[in-house]
Design a protein around this motif. Structure first.
Motif, PDB file in Angstrom:
ATOM      1  N   GLY A  71      -4.407   9.994   3.967  1.00  7.59           N
ATOM      2  CA  GLY A  71      -4.804  10.387   2.623  1.00  7.59           C
ATOM      3  C   GLY A  71      -4.483   9.355   1.564  1.00  7.59           C
ATOM      4  O   GLY A  71      -4.184   9.694   0.413  1.00  7.59           O
ATOM      5  N   ILE A  72      -4.596   8.082   1.905  1.00 10.52           N
ATOM      6  CA  ILE A  72      -4.179   7.010   1.001  1.00 10.52           C
ATOM      7  C   ILE A  72      -4.944   7.060  -0.319  1.00 10.52           C
ATOM      8  O   ILE A  72      -6.142   7.374  -0.364  1.00 10.52           O
ATOM      9  CB  ILE A  72      -4.343   5.641   1.690  1.00 10.52           C
ATOM     10  N   MET A  73      -4.249   6.721  -1.410  1.00 10.74           N
ATOM     11  CA  MET A  73      -4.828   6.724  -2.746  1.00 10.74           C
ATOM     12  C   MET A  73      -5.676   5.463  -2.953  1.00 10.74           C
ATOM     13  O   MET A  73      -5.508   4.464  -2.242  1.00 10.74           O
ATOM     14  CB  MET A  73      -3.719   6.816  -3.789  1.00 10.74           C
ATOM     15  N   PRO A  74      -6.596   5.478  -3.950  1.00 11.61           N
ATOM     16  CA  PRO A  74      -7.619   4.418  -4.022  1.00 11.61           C
ATOM     17  C   PRO A  74      -7.118   3.008  -4.331  1.00 11.61           C
ATOM     18  O   PRO A  74      -7.597   2.047  -3.729  1.00 11.61           O
ATOM     19  CB  PRO A  74      -8.586   4.918  -5.098  1.00 11.61           C
ATOM     20  N   LEU A  75      -6.179   2.838  -5.262  1.00 18.09           N
ATOM     21  CA  LEU A  75      -5.674   1.484  -5.521  1.00 18.09           C
ATOM     22  C   LEU A  75      -4.861   0.989  -4.330  1.00 18.09           C
ATOM     23  O   LEU A  75      -4.985  -0.169  -3.921  1.00 18.09           O
ATOM     24  CB  LEU A  75      -4.822   1.454  -6.795  1.00 18.09           C
ATOM     25  N   ALA A  76      -4.040   1.855  -3.758  1.00 15.74           N
ATOM     26  CA  ALA A  76      -3.243   1.480  -2.582  1.00 15.74           C
ATOM     27  C   ALA A  76      -4.140   1.031  -1.437  1.00 15.74           C
ATOM     28  O   ALA A  76      -3.799   0.111  -0.690  1.00 15.74           O
ATOM     29  CB  ALA A  76      -2.376   2.658  -2.142  1.00 15.74           C
ATOM     30  N   ARG A  77      -5.287   1.649  -1.302  1.00 11.16           N
ATOM     31  CA  ARG A  77      -6.220   1.301  -0.221  1.00 11.16           C
ATOM     32  C   ARG A  77      -6.736  -0.131  -0.360  1.00 11.16           C
ATOM     33  O   ARG A  77      -7.026  -0.798   0.638  1.00 11.16           O
ATOM     34  CB  ARG A  77      -7.382   2.299  -0.225  1.00 11.16           C
ATOM     35  N   ILE A  78      -6.841  -0.623  -1.584  1.00 14.04           N
ATOM     36  CA  ILE A  78      -7.317  -1.990  -1.814  1.00 14.04           C
ATOM     37  C   ILE A  78      -6.301  -3.029  -1.349  1.00 14.04           C
ATOM     38  O   ILE A  78      -6.659  -4.130  -0.916  1.00 14.04           O
ATOM     39  CB  ILE A  78      -7.622  -2.193  -3.319  1.00 14.04           C
ATOM     40  N   LEU A  79      -5.004  -2.691  -1.417  1.00 11.77           N
ATOM     41  CA  LEU A  79      -3.964  -3.696  -1.236  1.00 11.77           C
ATOM     42  C   LEU A  79      -3.888  -4.238   0.179  1.00 11.77           C
ATOM     43  O   LEU A  79      -3.497  -5.398   0.382  1.00 11.77           O
ATOM     44  CB  LEU A  79      -2.612  -3.123  -1.659  1.00 11.77           C
ATOM     45  N   GLY A  80      -4.234  -3.423   1.173  1.00  3.71           N
ATOM     46  CA  GLY A  80      -4.223  -3.927   2.550  1.00  3.71           C
ATOM     47  C   GLY A  80      -5.143  -5.128   2.737  1.00  3.71           C
ATOM     48  O   GLY A  80      -4.692  -6.206   3.150  1.00  3.71           O
ATOM     49  N   PRO A  81      -6.437  -5.005   2.409  1.00  6.25           N
ATOM     50  CA  PRO A  81      -7.314  -6.178   2.472  1.00  6.25           C
ATOM     51  C   PRO A  81      -6.924  -7.275   1.489  1.00  6.25           C
ATOM     52  O   PRO A  81      -6.970  -8.468   1.821  1.00  6.25           O
ATOM     53  CB  PRO A  81      -8.692  -5.601   2.131  1.00  6.25           C
ATOM     54  N   ALA A  82      -6.527  -6.903   0.255  1.00  6.58           N
ATOM     55  CA  ALA A  82      -6.224  -7.911  -0.767  1.00  6.58           C
ATOM     56  C   ALA A  82      -5.107  -8.848  -0.326  1.00  6.58           C
ATOM     57  O   ALA A  82      -5.102 -10.028  -0.684  1.00  6.58           O
ATOM     58  CB  ALA A  82      -5.847  -7.226  -2.079  1.00  6.58           C
ATOM     59  N   ASP A  83      -4.170  -8.339   0.468  1.00  2.34           N
ATOM     60  CA  ASP A  83      -3.044  -9.149   0.912  1.00  2.34           C
ATOM     61  C   ASP A  83      -3.467 -10.289   1.839  1.00  2.34           C
ATOM     62  O   ASP A  83      -2.702 -11.213   2.071  1.00  2.34           O
ATOM     63  CB  ASP A  83      -2.023  -8.254   1.619  1.00  2.34           C
ATOM     64  N   GLY A 118       0.808  -1.211   0.000  1.00  8.91           N
ATOM     65  CA  GLY A 118       0.000   0.000   0.000  1.00  8.91           C
ATOM     66  C   GLY A 118       0.841   1.261   0.000  1.00  8.91           C
ATOM     67  O   GLY A 118       0.531   2.237  -0.695  1.00  8.91           O
ATOM     68  N   LEU A 119       1.922   1.261   0.789  1.00  9.18           N
ATOM     69  CA  LEU A 119       2.808   2.419   0.830  1.00  9.18           C
ATOM     70  C   LEU A 119       3.437   2.688  -0.539  1.00  9.18           C
ATOM     71  O   LEU A 119       3.427   3.819  -1.041  1.00  9.18           O
ATOM     72  CB  LEU A 119       3.896   2.190   1.879  1.00  9.18           C
ATOM     73  N   LEU A 120       3.992   1.646  -1.160  1.00 12.08           N
ATOM     74  CA  LEU A 120       4.651   1.812  -2.452  1.00 12.08           C
ATOM     75  C   LEU A 120       3.683   2.292  -3.529  1.00 12.08           C
ATOM     76  O   LEU A 120       3.997   3.199  -4.315  1.00 12.08           O
ATOM     77  CB  LEU A 120       5.291   0.490  -2.867  1.00 12.08           C
ATOM     78  N   VAL A 121       2.510   1.689  -3.586  1.00  8.10           N
ATOM     79  CA  VAL A 121       1.540   2.036  -4.628  1.00  8.10           C
ATOM     80  C   VAL A 121       0.939   3.411  -4.367  1.00  8.10           C
ATOM     81  O   VAL A 121       0.667   4.180  -5.302  1.00  8.10           O
ATOM     82  CB  VAL A 121       0.463   0.940  -4.730  1.00  8.10           C
ATOM     83  N   HIS A 122       0.738   3.770  -3.111  1.00  7.91           N
ATOM     84  CA  HIS A 122       0.247   5.111  -2.763  1.00  7.91           C
ATOM     85  C   HIS A 122       1.139   6.182  -3.381  1.00  7.91           C
ATOM     86  O   HIS A 122       0.647   7.151  -3.989  1.00  7.91           O
ATOM     87  CB  HIS A 122       0.203   5.248  -1.238  1.00  7.91           C
ATOM     88  N   GLU A 123       2.450   6.034  -3.241  1.00 11.57           N
ATOM     89  CA  GLU A 123       3.358   7.042  -3.794  1.00 11.57           C
ATOM     90  C   GLU A 123       3.277   7.098  -5.319  1.00 11.57           C
ATOM     91  O   GLU A 123       3.355   8.189  -5.911  1.00 11.57           O
ATOM     92  CB  GLU A 123       4.786   6.737  -3.367  1.00 11.57           C
TER      93      GLU A 123
END
Length: 247
Positions: free
Chosen positions: A162-174, A32-37
């Protein structure tokens, strides 16, 4: 609290809720951190929709100060590719690649039908404790489950502010493989990568997963699933899993 906070040097500091169940940080938090950036960089360049993310976990990421290195690999008229690397103590621990697609008008295409869900009508599951008994990434979620096999996640705190939308998905997806892991024997189940592809960003508070898993006697596993929000399917998730006996 958020899993990561940024300091005055633009480095990231992990918090206790970034922890995974075993040694190191949770893969979904790192992803999530990497994709957020990358989403933030793409937004500044007006590159369009974040359609897919592919993350590889090279080694466990430890706690403390982390550095990232976001880069534009290709900026195209329709498709752009960005990558971001994570470093902990000078060690390269993870890398993410995101594909962005600029939208065009295809209004004649018939969209996929909606599939309405009401996660608020489900009872929240008891909090799940980490094997190390300390704070971890799962503390940032409220989890609900339905008889149809879908597991619903709602953030109590985001991975970063302020997490971005795709990054927000990755936490649950993992957690896709973890919600259908082998019950016996007791094994660690680290996923070595995380791949997500979506057709739209989720709306509402909930991100759902309809998981499917495959396990072999050689310790190789596969987690896959459909990603949903309250309006129905929005994408797919997949990861390879290295089942590992406890020491």
């Amino acid at each position: 609290m958020p899993a990561f906070k940024q300091d005055e040097n633009n480095s990231w500091i992990s918090t206790p809720t970034a922890m995974g169940p075993f040694k190191g940080l949770q893969g979904g938090a790192v992803a999530g951190l990497l994709v957020h950036e990358l989403e933030r960089r793409a937004s500044s360049l007006n590159l369009g929709f974040a359609a897919s993310a592919s993350v590889v976990f090279l080694r466990p990421t430890g706690t403390g100060v982390l550095q990232t290195k976001p880069e534009v690999i290709r900026q195209g008229r329709r498709v752009s590719v960005l990558t971001n690397s994570l470093y902990e103590g000078g060690m390269h621990t993870a890398q993410a690649t995101v594909n962005f697609i600029a939208p065009v008008d295809t209004s004649a295409v018939r969209p996929t039908a909606s599939e309405l869900h009401n996660p608020d009508g489900l009872q929240a599951l008891p909090p799940r404790k980490a094997p190390h008994r300390g704070p971890w990434m799962m503390d940032n979620f409220e989890v609900r489950a339905a008889g149809d096999g879908i597991v619903w996640f709602r953030y109590k705190d985001d991975i970063v502010e302020g997490i971005m939308p795709l990054a927000r998905i990755l936490g649950p997806a993992d957690w896709t493989h973890g919600v259908r892991r082998p019950p016996e024997p007791k094994l660690a189940d680290p996923n070595v990568n995380l791949q997500v592809a979506i057709t739209r960003y989720p709306t509402g508070d909930y991100i759902g997963i309809r998981p499917q898993t495959t396990w072999t006697k050689d310790g190789i596993g596969l987690g896959a699933g459909t990603l949903l929000d309250e309006s129905g399917p929005l994408g797919q998730v997949m990861m390879s899993v290295a089942l590992t006996p406890f020491d």
